[in-house]
Design a protein around this motif. Structure first.
Motif, mmCIF file in Angstrom:
data_model
loop_
_atom_site.group_PDB
_atom_site.id
_atom_site.type_symbol
_atom_site.label_atom_id
_atom_site.label_comp_id
_atom_site.label_asym_id
_atom_site.label_seq_id
_atom_site.Cartn_x
_atom_site.Cartn_y
_atom_site.Cartn_z
ATOM 1 N N THR A 26 0.849 -1.186 0.000
ATOM 2 C CA THR A 26 0.000 0.000 0.000
ATOM 3 C C THR A 26 0.885 1.236 0.000
ATOM 4 O O THR A 26 1.855 1.310 0.758
ATOM 5 C CB THR A 26 -0.885 0.017 1.272
ATOM 6 O OG1 THR A 26 -1.649 -1.182 1.302
ATOM 7 C CG2 THR A 26 -1.811 1.212 1.276
ATOM 8 N N LYS A 28 2.196 4.569 1.055
ATOM 9 C CA LYS A 28 2.137 5.305 2.319
ATOM 10 C C LYS A 28 2.378 6.795 2.119
ATOM 11 O O LYS A 28 1.833 7.610 2.830
ATOM 12 C CB LYS A 28 3.163 4.746 3.319
ATOM 13 C CG LYS A 28 2.874 3.317 3.717
ATOM 14 C CD LYS A 28 1.529 3.224 4.392
ATOM 15 C CE LYS A 28 1.204 1.812 4.808
ATOM 16 N NZ LYS A 28 -0.133 1.661 5.324
ATOM 17 N N GLN A 29 3.229 7.126 1.194
ATOM 18 C CA GLN A 29 3.498 8.531 0.907
ATOM 19 C C GLN A 29 4.260 8.631 -0.395
ATOM 20 O O GLN A 29 4.742 7.642 -0.915
ATOM 21 C CB GLN A 29 4.282 9.199 2.038
ATOM 22 C CG GLN A 29 5.698 8.680 2.220
ATOM 23 C CD GLN A 29 6.387 9.272 3.426
ATOM 24 O OE1 GLN A 29 6.057 8.939 4.528
ATOM 25 N NE2 GLN A 29 7.340 10.129 3.198
ATOM 26 N N SER A 38 4.283 -0.064 1.648
ATOM 27 C CA SER A 38 4.514 -1.001 2.737
ATOM 28 C C SER A 38 3.518 -2.150 2.661
ATOM 29 O O SER A 38 2.378 -1.972 2.228
ATOM 30 C CB SER A 38 4.377 -0.284 4.082
ATOM 31 O OG SER A 38 4.511 -1.209 5.148
ATOM 32 N N THR A 43 9.109 -1.917 4.055
ATOM 33 C CA THR A 43 8.875 -0.684 3.310
ATOM 34 C C THR A 43 9.788 -0.683 2.099
ATOM 35 O O THR A 43 10.967 -1.003 2.198
ATOM 36 C CB THR A 43 9.161 0.557 4.172
ATOM 37 O OG1 THR A 43 8.283 0.541 5.296
ATOM 38 C CG2 THR A 43 8.948 1.838 3.385
#
Length: 84
Positions: A26, A28-29, A38, A43
């Motif tokens: 997914t 995250k940023q 992550s 990550t």
């Protein structure tokens, strides 16, 4: 010692993001030239190849387009990691 992040240099950022999302990661940023994804345990940073080249001073080829990141809380942890 725990590896924190693997940063990969890629030619096509959107295709790489789609690939890792299909594997269950997914976002995250990030956006633009860099994204972090992550799966809850790991990550992965994905950056356009030129960003990795600028950061490392080396061409982001299949052999040199990856950067491993270790985040330490104390200087002693850094010294231990470097000594290993």
């Amino acid at each position: 010692m725990k590896l924190s992040t693997t940063l990969l240099g890629v030619k096509d950022l959107n295709a790489a993001i789609a690939f890792y999302e299909a594997l269950g990661f997914t976002r995250k940023q990030g956006g633009g030239a860099l994204a972090f994804l992550s799966d809850g345990e790991r990550t992965i940073g994905i950056a356009k190849a030129d960003v990795v080249e600028t950061a490392t001073g080396r061409p982001a080829t299949a052999a040199a387009g990856m950067v491993l990141v270790y985040l330490a809380r104390k200087k002693a942890e850094v010294d231990e990691a470097v000594a290993a």
